[in-house]
Design a protein around this motif. Structure first.
Motif, PDB file in Angstrom:
ATOM      1  N   ALA A 132      53.641  28.787  61.948  1.00  0.00           N
ATOM      2  CA  ALA A 132      54.830  29.607  61.724  1.00  0.00           C
ATOM      3  C   ALA A 132      55.156  29.702  60.240  1.00  0.00           C
ATOM      4  O   ALA A 132      55.547  30.769  59.742  1.00  0.00           O
ATOM      5  CB  ALA A 132      56.009  29.010  62.495  1.00  0.00           C
ATOM      6  N   PHE A 133      54.988  28.595  59.507  1.00  0.00           N
ATOM      7  CA  PHE A 133      55.244  28.594  58.069  1.00  0.00           C
ATOM      8  C   PHE A 133      54.312  29.573  57.358  1.00  0.00           C
ATOM      9  O   PHE A 133      54.740  30.372  56.522  1.00  0.00           O
ATOM     10  CB  PHE A 133      55.059  27.176  57.524  1.00  0.00           C
ATOM     11  CG  PHE A 133      55.344  27.021  56.054  1.00  0.00           C
ATOM     12  CD1 PHE A 133      56.609  26.677  55.607  1.00  0.00           C
ATOM     13  CD2 PHE A 133      54.335  27.202  55.110  1.00  0.00           C
ATOM     14  CE1 PHE A 133      56.869  26.511  54.257  1.00  0.00           C
ATOM     15  CE2 PHE A 133      54.581  27.051  53.762  1.00  0.00           C
ATOM     16  CZ  PHE A 133      55.857  26.705  53.332  1.00  0.00           C
ATOM     17  N   ALA A 134      53.025  29.513  57.680  1.00  0.00           N
ATOM     18  CA  ALA A 134      52.051  30.406  57.047  1.00  0.00           C
ATOM     19  C   ALA A 134      52.348  31.861  57.377  1.00  0.00           C
ATOM     20  O   ALA A 134      52.261  32.737  56.507  1.00  0.00           O
ATOM     21  CB  ALA A 134      50.637  30.036  57.494  1.00  0.00           C
ATOM     22  N   GLN A 136      55.290  33.153  58.221  1.00  0.00           N
ATOM     23  CA  GLN A 136      56.531  33.552  57.574  1.00  0.00           C
ATOM     24  C   GLN A 136      56.295  33.970  56.137  1.00  0.00           C
ATOM     25  O   GLN A 136      56.920  34.908  55.632  1.00  0.00           O
ATOM     26  CB  GLN A 136      57.542  32.409  57.635  1.00  0.00           C
ATOM     27  CG  GLN A 136      58.874  32.720  56.970  1.00  0.00           C
ATOM     28  CD  GLN A 136      59.817  31.538  56.998  1.00  0.00           C
ATOM     29  OE1 GLN A 136      59.494  30.473  57.522  1.00  0.00           O
ATOM     30  NE2 GLN A 136      61.003  31.704  56.433  1.00  0.00           N
ATOM     31  N   HIS A 137      55.398  33.276  55.458  1.00  0.00           N
ATOM     32  CA  HIS A 137      55.137  33.561  54.040  1.00  0.00           C
ATOM     33  C   HIS A 137      53.869  34.389  53.844  1.00  0.00           C
ATOM     34  O   HIS A 137      53.378  34.522  52.724  1.00  0.00           O
ATOM     35  CB  HIS A 137      55.085  32.249  53.265  1.00  0.00           C
ATOM     36  CG  HIS A 137      56.362  31.472  53.378  1.00  0.00           C
ATOM     37  ND1 HIS A 137      57.535  31.892  52.799  1.00  0.00           N
ATOM     38  CD2 HIS A 137      56.670  30.337  54.064  1.00  0.00           C
ATOM     39  CE1 HIS A 137      58.505  31.035  53.091  1.00  0.00           C
ATOM     40  NE2 HIS A 137      58.003  30.092  53.856  1.00  0.00           N
ATOM     41  N   ARG A 138      53.360  34.943  54.933  1.00  0.00           N
ATOM     42  CA  ARG A 138      52.260  35.919  54.908  1.00  0.00           C
ATOM     43  C   ARG A 138      51.008  35.381  54.217  1.00  0.00           C
ATOM     44  O   ARG A 138      50.369  36.072  53.432  1.00  0.00           O
ATOM     45  CB  ARG A 138      52.736  37.213  54.242  1.00  0.00           C
ATOM     46  CG  ARG A 138      53.917  37.858  54.965  1.00  0.00           C
ATOM     47  CD  ARG A 138      54.389  39.113  54.274  1.00  0.00           C
ATOM     48  NE  ARG A 138      55.539  39.693  54.981  1.00  0.00           N
ATOM     49  CZ  ARG A 138      56.181  40.788  54.576  1.00  0.00           C
ATOM     50  NH1 ARG A 138      55.773  41.448  53.505  1.00  0.00           N
ATOM     51  NH2 ARG A 138      57.208  41.247  55.268  1.00  0.00           N
ATOM     52  N   ILE A 139      50.693  34.130  54.550  1.00  0.00           N
ATOM     53  CA  ILE A 139      49.458  33.534  54.046  1.00  0.00           C
ATOM     54  C   ILE A 139      48.416  33.660  55.148  1.00  0.00           C
ATOM     55  O   ILE A 139      48.499  32.992  56.186  1.00  0.00           O
ATOM     56  CB  ILE A 139      49.643  32.053  53.671  1.00  0.00           C
ATOM     57  CG1 ILE A 139      50.860  31.870  52.754  1.00  0.00           C
ATOM     58  CG2 ILE A 139      48.370  31.517  53.018  1.00  0.00           C
ATOM     59  CD1 ILE A 139      50.752  32.531  51.421  1.00  0.00           C
ATOM     60  N   ASN A 140      47.443  34.508  54.955  1.00  0.00           N
ATOM     61  CA  ASN A 140      46.429  34.743  55.987  1.00  0.00           C
ATOM     62  C   ASN A 140      45.075  34.989  55.331  1.00  0.00           C
ATOM     63  O   ASN A 140      44.423  36.008  55.555  1.00  0.00           O
ATOM     64  CB  ASN A 140      46.835  35.925  56.881  1.00  0.00           C
ATOM     65  CG  ASN A 140      45.933  36.066  58.090  1.00  0.00           C
ATOM     66  OD1 ASN A 140      45.374  35.084  58.562  1.00  0.00           O
ATOM     67  ND2 ASN A 140      45.768  37.287  58.575  1.00  0.00           N
TER      68      ASN A 140
END
Length: 282
Positions: A132-134, A136-140
């Motif tokens: 969820a953290f990733a 939320q901050h659009r780290i993909n």
């Protein structure tokens, strides 16, 4: 200057001063000593990890799959420690690291290194929480994993990386560091701060990729003087993290007084000028 004039000047200074300051500053009481890590000890422990080979710990990725740290060997690796309950500094440092990773990929290519963010607050930093953290901050990014270590592994893992943290009533006070690990699993550089400039990692990354030994990092004493390391300035009265605005307040106060004095003198000059121009009765 008359007494009434001084009163007017003081009122103007207070009014203008308050209007110039951010609301967060106005809400704060005078700063008090904040609990947390000993900065010198934290930096010393972090620097002592340079040259250390990280053990082959098994963590869980965002999909709850086991991942061994040895699986990242063969390429340089960037490692950050975060906790998902942080709503200010950890998100900021993660987004800053994302910008740096983008710049490094543009320079070296997409598949030349890997990145992992490790959630140290167990059991709260579960695979689901990190996912969820990733999101939320659009780290993909394909080369960036968010990993959750088992609780018994956290102490040894953080010690090997030289990562220091301490619980506070509102979260954790912790070192802001990104560790650069070489292809053999050794920590070779620590980069500090809430912003992670690409040049701080670009040059050592380039040396690792071409097989050049890294030059010594900044001396410990210089690091202590130059780098703000800790996640927080924790205010126990409000239970929140805050920025220390002490110097800014002093500067703003002096500037406000100068501006207020200049405006008062201008107003007095205009008043006297109008009085001189006023026609006198015959």
């Amino acid at each position: 200057m008359s007494t009434s004039g001084l009163r007017r000047l003081a009122g103007m200074a207070v009014g203008w001063g308050l209007s110039l300051l951010p609301a967060a500053v106005l809400a704060q009481e005078p700063s008090r000593p904040a609990p947390g890590l000993d900065q010198k000890a934290a930096i010393a422990a972090s620097q002592a990890a340079v040259g250390r080979t990280i053990g082959d710990h098994t963590l869980l990725d965002r999909e709850n799959r086991p991942v061994r740290l040895s699986s990242y060997r063969g390429k340089p690796l960037l490692v950050s420690f975060i906790y998902t309950g942080c709503f200010q500094v950890c998100p900021t440092t993660t987004r800053s690291l994302d910008e740096t990773v983008r710049a490094l990929q543009g320079r070296f290519g997409d598949n030349q290194f890997n990145v992992i963010s490790i959630g140290f607050n167990q059991p709260a930093d579960s695979p689901q929480a990190l996912k969820a953290f990733a999101a939320q901050h659009r780290i993909n990014r394909p080369n960036w994993d968010f990993l959750s270590p088992p609780l018994p592994v956290v102490e040894q893992l953080t010690r090997e990386f030289g990562f220091r943290y301490e619980a506070t009533p509102a979260g954790f006070d912790h070192v802001l560091q990104v560790s650069l690990v070489d292809a053999q699993g050794r920590v070779v550089r620590q980069v500090y701060g809430d912003k992670v400039p690409a040049d701080a990692l670009g040059e050592p990354m380039k040396d690792l990729l071409v097989g050049i030994p890294l030059s010594p990092s900044t001396p410990l004493a210089d690091l202590i003087d130059q780098v703000r390391l800790l996640c927080t300035v924790y205010d126990p009265e409000t239970g929140t993290y805050r920025v220390d605005y002490g110097l800014a307040l002093e500067a703003a106060g002096g500037l406000t007084f100068i501006v207020a004095l200049a405006l008062y003198m201008l107003n007095e000059w205009r008043t006297r000028r109008r009085a001189r121009r006023k026609p006198q009765p015959a």
